[in-house]
Write an enzyme that holds these catalytic residues in place. Sequence first.
Site, PDB file in Angstrom:
ATOM      1  CB  THR A 162      -0.947   0.028   1.225  1.00 46.92           C
ATOM      2  OG1 THR A 162      -0.173   0.198   2.394  1.00 46.92           O
ATOM      3  CG2 THR A 162      -1.707  -1.250   1.317  1.00 46.92           C
ATOM      4  CG  ASN A 217      -7.780  11.569  -4.302  1.00 46.27           C
ATOM      5  OD1 ASN A 217      -6.731  11.309  -4.859  1.00 46.27           O
ATOM      6  ND2 ASN A 217      -7.956  11.437  -3.000  1.00 46.27           N
ATOM      7  CB  SER A 257      -6.273  19.337 -13.564  1.00 44.82           C
ATOM      8  OG  SER A 257      -6.816  19.269 -12.273  1.00 44.82           O
TER       9      SER A 257
END
Lengths: 395, 395
Positions: free
Chosen positions: A180, A390, A395
Amino acid sequence: MPPIAGVELASVAAGVRYKGRTDLFLAELPPGATVAGALTKSLTASAPVEWCRRNLAEGRARAVLVNSGNANAFTGKKGYDAAVATAEAAAKAIGCEASEIFLASTGVIGELLPAQKVVDAIPALRQGLKSASWAESAKAIMTTDTFPKGATRRTRIGDVPVTINGICKGSGMIAPDMATMLGFVFTDAEIPAPVLQEMLSRGVERSFNCITVDSDTSTSDTVLLFATGKVTHPPVESAKDTHLRDFREALEDLLTDMAIQIVRDGEGAQKLVTIDVTGAASPRAAKRIGLAIANSPLVKTAIAGEDANWGRIVMAVGKSGEWADRDKLAIRIGGVEVAAEGAAVEGYDETPVVAHMKGSEILIEVDVGVGRGRSRVWTCDLTHGYIDINGSYRS
Amino acid sequence: MPPIAGVELASVAAGVRYKGRTDLFLAELPPGATVAGALTKSLTASAPVEWCRRNLAEGRARAVLVNSGNANAFTGKKGYDAAVATAEAAAKAIGCEASEIFLASTGVIGELLPAQKVVDAIPALRQGLKSASWAESAKAIMTTDTFPKGATRRTRIGDVPVTINGICKGSGMIAPDMATMLGFVFTDAEIPAPVLQEMLSRGVERSFNCITVDSDTSTSDTVLLFATGKVTHPPVESAKDTHLRDFREALEDLLTDMAIQIVRDGEGAQKLVTIDVTGAASPRAAKRIGLAIANSPLVKTAIAGEDANWGRIVMAVGKSGEWADRDKLAIRIGGVEVAAEGAAVEGYDETPVVAHMKGSEILIEVDVGVGRGRSRVWTCDLTHGYIDINGSYRS
């Protein structure tokens, strides 16, 4: 963090994706160093994960090379070739086999790694090698992390002092199922690779595999443990050696420390949540119940809202699929029993519970009333910050 | 929605929890009416779910009584007694067995249902019974829903026209594992309870069990299907009767319509997301992959941010645990192929994809390249609205 005999570190700005920050990290190790690893179970694993999996069996390492900004995942054969190219360039510079170079990449999925940028940066990286730049190294591997993460432990094998250092990164796409995030742990002890692997696998199961930020398992999760063998101590033959006990405990403690740092820095997280499940049919059942609670968006948003909404904890226990006795279920929040024997504790004192929910560390204890299995897991709350981060990552 | 012969409806403001709105719904059915049900698999199921489970075997129904504002879940023996008290009061008023009264409750978990308020409201409810107040009924069972939900289908058994009406509620704590919300479906056809059950179970598997808002399975999920037997048509003996085909299709279509309304009204939802998985090892594997995508917070926040971040879709496929060929994986968004054979489609036209992501209905198609299993699931995006609603639900 103190130096580790035999480990030299460096980081540079290779321009893989980010501007104005370091994004490439190299740790070099002496001949004879051993390695163990724990890798993501994702079936869409990244090229560097695939590379590490192939080379771990040999158990020998001379370096680990890590970039941030690009995960080199879902990039097909070209991505794998890009990974190999960077390993080969590092091996040539160091004078070793490519199989002794371990790789990790973290960042955007689905874009080809600009391997040449990494290759071109290797000479500068090697020129900057030092034994004491752990904090800088931890910074170079960050993505959405808000602080660099590291931990150190001083322990002994027999009577001989040894040191364990670890750095890691991780903030989102964090769910337990190995491992993870990226974590790199180094020790100056002399430990054969199979023993190192046994201790790491066991330690990861109780640390990195007990944390979740968002239930999303990454394609790139990697924990590597390196031993330089630079300290002379009573020889190690098995993970069960009695003179390894202190080391094992220190390693597990360090891995847990690192794992909790990741949860604490979970994307948008404002609170660290510890969940203790007891009374389950088995430790495995307890962990599944703990993770059902830890991954529930309704539990996590209630915590973000500082609401001791234990009805949602009941719901999460129920959906876990593990055996629980609804009419014996007991829940404590911040040490105060709020539900017992399957119903609310009438007239319990809400004041300390409300105060606890306003704090930055939340403790939830659940006894499911059917057996003796227990487990502890860690998570964070689900906040507007997670959505912000998120909803606009690329962008 | 048209009337259903034999069904009379009413709703009142009983003051269970909410002020200034209706919160109690009653539908009465004629003697001889049959019933089928699908109930939550949660191991911490509510008292009304337990009550329905006990009485479904008999397959006879004279009424369904539903309150909003209080789920009567995790309320122990007192909660069960409260449920029984309301059923007994309704049975006495109607003149039937308590086992013929079906119950459902939705709202806060862990607070005892104020049964007396429900009992006291039964006379007023019965005075208001009419055959044409479907919209009002759908409003009375809402919690965080932003609009009442219902659907109707006109179909035939043999040559005889019959009608199916359904109302439902659900917005959060919605995850597939039966049935994730409350739904009540009525038909004027004459269908034996076992046949009704077989058709409902099959239909739910492809509709309510294919939706997820937040992966959280409720303690109270209930779908009940009632048949009044008021229309005379060729007799029904088995769910496989050829003259039942139109009815089966209409029922499945209606259940799907209702399920999609719930997702469309998912807490904080701005977009309805349809996920088609093909090429999986089995239909079951395809559904698990679809739900892994649909439940991924990273996929859902990317959609909220109108970002065609297909790397996160790859991640979700990988974490599902189901067999997928990473190097054959193909992804289409809004009908445009963005990834194929395990890598990005170079130079694909982003313009239509960007436009698609700005719309309110998003289509994701994933082929995992290993077999012929396919499945369709529906979800919504994860937005600031979800955090707002669930960070302050009780206050």
